[in-house]
Structures are given as structure tokens and as C-alpha cells.
Design a protein around this motif. Sequence first.
Motif, PDB file in Angstrom:
ATOM      1  N   VAL A  93       7.445  12.404  -8.370  1.00  0.00           N
ATOM      2  CA  VAL A  93       7.808  10.987  -8.304  1.00  0.00           C
ATOM      3  C   VAL A  93       7.577  10.408  -9.686  1.00  0.00           C
ATOM      4  O   VAL A  93       6.512  10.599 -10.280  1.00  0.00           O
ATOM      5  N   ARG A  94       8.573   9.682 -10.201  1.00  0.00           N
ATOM      6  CA  ARG A  94       8.523   9.249 -11.593  1.00  0.00           C
ATOM      7  C   ARG A  94       8.558   7.725 -11.719  1.00  0.00           C
ATOM      8  O   ARG A  94       9.580   7.090 -11.468  1.00  0.00           O
ATOM      9  N   ASN A  95       7.423   7.120 -12.042  1.00  0.00           N
ATOM     10  CA  ASN A  95       7.340   5.694 -12.382  1.00  0.00           C
ATOM     11  C   ASN A  95       8.143   4.837 -11.401  1.00  0.00           C
ATOM     12  O   ASN A  95       8.975   4.028 -11.797  1.00  0.00           O
ATOM     13  N   LEU A  96       7.852   4.980 -10.134  1.00  0.00           N
ATOM     14  CA  LEU A  96       8.657   4.364  -9.075  1.00  0.00           C
ATOM     15  C   LEU A  96       8.009   3.081  -8.571  1.00  0.00           C
ATOM     16  O   LEU A  96       6.815   3.042  -8.288  1.00  0.00           O
ATOM     17  N   SER A  97       8.826   2.039  -8.448  1.00  0.00           N
ATOM     18  CA  SER A  97       8.391   0.768  -7.860  1.00  0.00           C
ATOM     19  C   SER A  97       9.317   0.415  -6.704  1.00  0.00           C
ATOM     20  O   SER A  97      10.542   0.504  -6.822  1.00  0.00           O
ATOM     21  N   LEU A  98       8.715   0.008  -5.563  1.00  0.00           N
ATOM     22  CA  LEU A  98       9.483  -0.248  -4.359  1.00  0.00           C
ATOM     23  C   LEU A  98       8.705  -1.201  -3.468  1.00  0.00           C
ATOM     24  O   LEU A  98       7.483  -1.102  -3.359  1.00  0.00           O
ATOM     25  N   THR A  99       9.422  -2.149  -2.843  1.00  0.00           N
ATOM     26  CA  THR A  99       8.795  -3.066  -1.889  1.00  0.00           C
ATOM     27  C   THR A  99       9.463  -2.921  -0.526  1.00  0.00           C
ATOM     28  O   THR A  99      10.686  -2.815  -0.421  1.00  0.00           O
ATOM     29  N   ILE A 100       8.636  -2.912   0.521  1.00  0.00           N
ATOM     30  CA  ILE A 100       9.089  -2.828   1.908  1.00  0.00           C
ATOM     31  C   ILE A 100       8.434  -3.979   2.655  1.00  0.00           C
ATOM     32  O   ILE A 100       7.264  -4.302   2.414  1.00  0.00           O
ATOM     33  N   PHE A 101       9.173  -4.592   3.584  1.00  0.00           N
ATOM     34  CA  PHE A 101       8.699  -5.821   4.216  1.00  0.00           C
ATOM     35  C   PHE A 101       8.250  -5.576   5.652  1.00  0.00           C
ATOM     36  O   PHE A 101       8.668  -4.625   6.307  1.00  0.00           O
ATOM     37  N   GLU A 102       7.376  -6.468   6.120  1.00  0.00           N
ATOM     38  CA  GLU A 102       6.842  -6.352   7.465  1.00  0.00           C
ATOM     39  C   GLU A 102       7.978  -6.414   8.486  1.00  0.00           C
ATOM     40  O   GLU A 102       8.912  -7.197   8.351  1.00  0.00           O
ATOM     41  N   ARG A 103       7.878  -5.538   9.518  1.00  0.00           N
ATOM     42  CA  ARG A 103       8.846  -5.420  10.614  1.00  0.00           C
ATOM     43  C   ARG A 103      10.160  -4.774  10.159  1.00  0.00           C
ATOM     44  O   ARG A 103      11.124  -4.744  10.918  1.00  0.00           O
ATOM     45  N   GLU A 104      10.183  -4.233   8.969  1.00  0.00           N
ATOM     46  CA  GLU A 104      11.392  -3.573   8.487  1.00  0.00           C
ATOM     47  C   GLU A 104      11.411  -2.118   8.950  1.00  0.00           C
ATOM     48  O   GLU A 104      10.383  -1.457   9.011  1.00  0.00           O
ATOM     49  N   LYS A 114      -2.397   3.933  18.617  1.00  0.00           N
ATOM     50  CA  LYS A 114      -3.450   3.266  17.846  1.00  0.00           C
ATOM     51  C   LYS A 114      -2.970   1.959  17.219  1.00  0.00           C
ATOM     52  O   LYS A 114      -3.727   1.287  16.514  1.00  0.00           O
ATOM     53  N   ARG A 115      -1.714   1.626  17.484  1.00  0.00           N
ATOM     54  CA  ARG A 115      -1.110   0.392  16.960  1.00  0.00           C
ATOM     55  C   ARG A 115      -1.315   0.254  15.443  1.00  0.00           C
ATOM     56  O   ARG A 115      -1.920  -0.714  14.964  1.00  0.00           O
ATOM     57  N   PRO A 116      -0.826   1.203  14.701  1.00  0.00           N
ATOM     58  CA  PRO A 116      -0.958   1.114  13.241  1.00  0.00           C
ATOM     59  C   PRO A 116      -0.105  -0.024  12.688  1.00  0.00           C
ATOM     60  O   PRO A 116       0.844  -0.479  13.332  1.00  0.00           O
ATOM     61  N   LYS A 117      -0.427  -0.461  11.509  1.00  0.00           N
ATOM     62  CA  LYS A 117       0.380  -1.493  10.863  1.00  0.00           C
ATOM     63  C   LYS A 117       1.740  -0.946  10.453  1.00  0.00           C
ATOM     64  O   LYS A 117       2.722  -1.689  10.385  1.00  0.00           O
ATOM     65  N   VAL A 118       1.782   0.358  10.150  1.00  0.00           N
ATOM     66  CA  VAL A 118       3.050   0.977   9.773  1.00  0.00           C
ATOM     67  C   VAL A 118       3.087   2.385  10.362  1.00  0.00           C
ATOM     68  O   VAL A 118       2.089   3.110  10.345  1.00  0.00           O
ATOM     69  N   LEU A 119       4.230   2.743  10.927  1.00  0.00           N
ATOM     70  CA  LEU A 119       4.432   4.093  11.453  1.00  0.00           C
ATOM     71  C   LEU A 119       5.272   4.875  10.455  1.00  0.00           C
ATOM     72  O   LEU A 119       6.361   4.447  10.066  1.00  0.00           O
ATOM     73  N   LEU A 120       4.769   6.042  10.061  1.00  0.00           N
ATOM     74  CA  LEU A 120       5.435   6.907   9.105  1.00  0.00           C
ATOM     75  C   LEU A 120       6.084   8.062   9.862  1.00  0.00           C
ATOM     76  O   LEU A 120       5.398   8.784  10.599  1.00  0.00           O
ATOM     77  N   LEU A 121       7.375   8.233   9.681  1.00  0.00           N
ATOM     78  CA  LEU A 121       8.145   9.230  10.431  1.00  0.00           C
ATOM     79  C   LEU A 121       8.724  10.247   9.454  1.00  0.00           C
ATOM     80  O   LEU A 121       9.630   9.928   8.674  1.00  0.00           O
ATOM     81  N   ASP A 133      11.047  -3.789  19.919  1.00  0.00           N
ATOM     82  CA  ASP A 133      10.128  -4.256  20.949  1.00  0.00           C
ATOM     83  C   ASP A 133       8.715  -4.441  20.409  1.00  0.00           C
ATOM     84  O   ASP A 133       8.030  -5.420  20.735  1.00  0.00           O
ATOM     85  N   LEU A 134       8.264  -3.486  19.586  1.00  0.00           N
ATOM     86  CA  LEU A 134       6.891  -3.520  19.078  1.00  0.00           C
ATOM     87  C   LEU A 134       6.733  -4.412  17.849  1.00  0.00           C
ATOM     88  O   LEU A 134       5.609  -4.728  17.458  1.00  0.00           O
ATOM     89  N   LYS A 135       7.856  -4.775  17.231  1.00  0.00           N
ATOM     90  CA  LYS A 135       7.837  -5.607  16.020  1.00  0.00           C
ATOM     91  C   LYS A 135       6.928  -4.992  14.958  1.00  0.00           C
ATOM     92  O   LYS A 135       6.132  -5.671  14.312  1.00  0.00           O
ATOM     93  N   MET A 136       7.077  -3.674  14.791  1.00  0.00           N
ATOM     94  CA  MET A 136       6.282  -2.928  13.821  1.00  0.00           C
ATOM     95  C   MET A 136       7.123  -2.555  12.610  1.00  0.00           C
ATOM     96  O   MET A 136       8.352  -2.642  12.629  1.00  0.00           O
TER      97      MET A 136
END
Length: 385
Positions: free
Chosen positions: A40-51, A171-178, A203-206
Motif C-alpha cells: 500500500v503506497r501513501n494512501l488516503s481514503l475516507t469512509i462514512f458512517e452507515r456506508e 457483537k454489534r461492531p461499529k464496522v463489519l469487515l467482509l 436494517d442494522l444501519k451499520m
Amino acid sequence: MAKKSIGPVRREFTPWEIPGHPPFIEFRDVTKKFGDFTAVRNLSLTIFEREFFALLGGSGCGKTTLMRMLAGFETPTSGQIFLDGQDLAGIPPYRRPSNMMFQSYALFPHMSVEKNIAFGLKQDRMPASEIGDRVAEMLRLTKLEEFAKRKPHQLSGGQRQRVALARSLAKRPKVLLLDEPLGALDRKLREETQFELMSLQEDLKMTFLIVTHDQEEAMTVADRIAVMDKGELVQVATPPEIYEAPNSRFVADFIGDVNLIEAAVAAKSDAGTQLRARNADLTLDTDQVTDAGVGETVWYAIRPEKVRIAQGRRTPGAVNQVDGVVWDIAYLGDVSIIHAKVGADDRDTLRATFANVSRLVENPINWDDEVVLSFDRDAGVILKG
């Protein structure tokens, strides 16, 4: 005048278009090296809640490494990763407010479905009464109530996939990684499960972050897609924007099927650009304004479904029309794909795709037929590189 958008879908959930909207996940100048290899090379990225966000790319592009750094299984060589405003540096995986669902599912073979789902909750010392309620909720959400007492070997692939998903969500995590979660499923079941994932996330708004190499999967489930190549982000946009307005030949070619026509800029105006194809008798009149200079080489990317094909010859002097000879035909049931040779070289072909809306076809196009291929001036996009 009616509002226009790229593609047929206009999503109401678009926090990335709101200036100053705080990101939920942020990669800030992240680099990851394994010895001399930079994953991974000098990477910047933003992800938003419920996205529902997708990392898409071929093998070795860095997408899984990026997810593993967020999960805590890898440590960035440099840069920072934030989740809900918290710097994750030094926080072990088991203390991060995220959970990861692996492609292999990693279910405990000696435990029933309900015990697999409850395992992480017991590790967190949740009260038994609450564990029972949470497991029941997960069984209901994933439609596994009738399989609660079964062991993993008594389940189908799709059912095991849902058990792994329920365990990850319990466990109701803040973010699910798939991580390639549907790779082991057959095509039909994979398509069905994609829509189930979307409904569950709604449904879960996660916040869901999925890693996949499957373009159709990313296009189906994601609010936005990050296309990666060689450890870098190539384009981050919504599925319709990625498909209809790729920013490079790499993205155009990687996402779906595309005709890439090498051409020279012939003329420019405020109303659009005229191109001259290098390897075919084709003048392209487009509504796109490009900053490429007259005479400069560009590529015109046009999707096969936007190319019309008919028997006969083109109108003399017409733009956006080219004569061809049918070289190959593929019948896929719902659609047909026709390859037509349009230049002196056998590689100079155009592909046209059309829906088979009728069972019976009068005068069908056949191999070696002379045809004319045409398209509208807003059908494609000009790419410089």
C-alpha cells in the motif's frame, strides 16, 4: 427540466457530497511495506458512517492488506488509521470496535449454529440472558432459526455463510469487515446473498467494508467503490460513476466490458470534441469537452450495450457510424454479444451487446454479415490515459 444523473440510480444517502461531513473511517497517508515490496503506497481514503463501501481490485493490489490494517492484523509502516475519531495505533485486534468475516468462515465444527454465534459474546462475558436474546436476534435476521441446533457440516454453503455473518454481527461492531465473503458460493446463491447483505446492512444501519475482486459484486452492494491497483487508489466513486465515467483506461477496462478506440483529436469546441479513429474509418462526434490538444492521441471508451448494430452499410459521411463484418457471436440467453471487425487488423473490432427481448428473431444477424455499428454522441467518454 428534469434532473439528470450518471446512471439510472440516484441514491439519497450521499454524505461524501456534504462539505465538512466527518468521516467514520479514515486512512491518512498510509503505507505498508513487506521488505522491499510496497503493498500500500501513501494512501488516503475516507469512509462514512452507515456506508456500504467496497475495495475492488485484482490480486495483489493491496485491498486485503488495507482491510487487515484496519482490523489490526497488520501494522502500517507509516501513516495513521482512524475509526470514529480514534487513532487505532497500538490497539490490538480484539479491542478494536470492528469485526471481520473471513472467506473461509472459520466456524467451530463441534459447535451448533447458536453456539457458534454466541462464542464471541461469551468471550466478552456478556450475561447469559442477554446472550440468548442477541443470538435469537441474529438467527432471525439471518433466517437461521430452524437451523439453530445443527452443526456446520449439516449446513449448505449459503447457510454456513450466514452463520459466519451472524457471528460477526452478534457483537454489534461499529464496522463489519467482509473479506471476499461470497467467494465460496455458486453464482446464483452469490447473487441472492448480495441482496440479503444489502438488506441486512440497511436494517442494522451499520458500516460495512467489503473486499472483493468481483466487479459485479461491488457494483451491486456498494454505495461507493474504491478501485485499487498496485497499492494505490485509482478512482473512488459511486457504481454508476465508476461504470459510466471512468477516469482512466485501467478503470474502464477493469469494470465491465468496454470498447477502447484509439483516436486523435480532430477538432474542439465548447459543444464537444471530434475525434478520428486511428485504426478504422470512423469519425467520432462527442458532447465531451477535453483538455487534450488537437492531434493528441486519446481513447474513446464506449460500453457494448451502447453500440447499435444493424445489417447493411453506413450512410456516407456519417459520424458515429462504422462499417463492420461480423466476426463472432455469443448467445447468453438474456443478451447476445456480437464482435464485428471494423479495421484491417483482426484485433480492430467493436463489441455490441443487445437484450434478447423476443424469442423469435426475424432475419437474425449471422457470422460474416456486413453490418453498420452506430452510437449517440453522449454514449462514451474520452480518456487521456
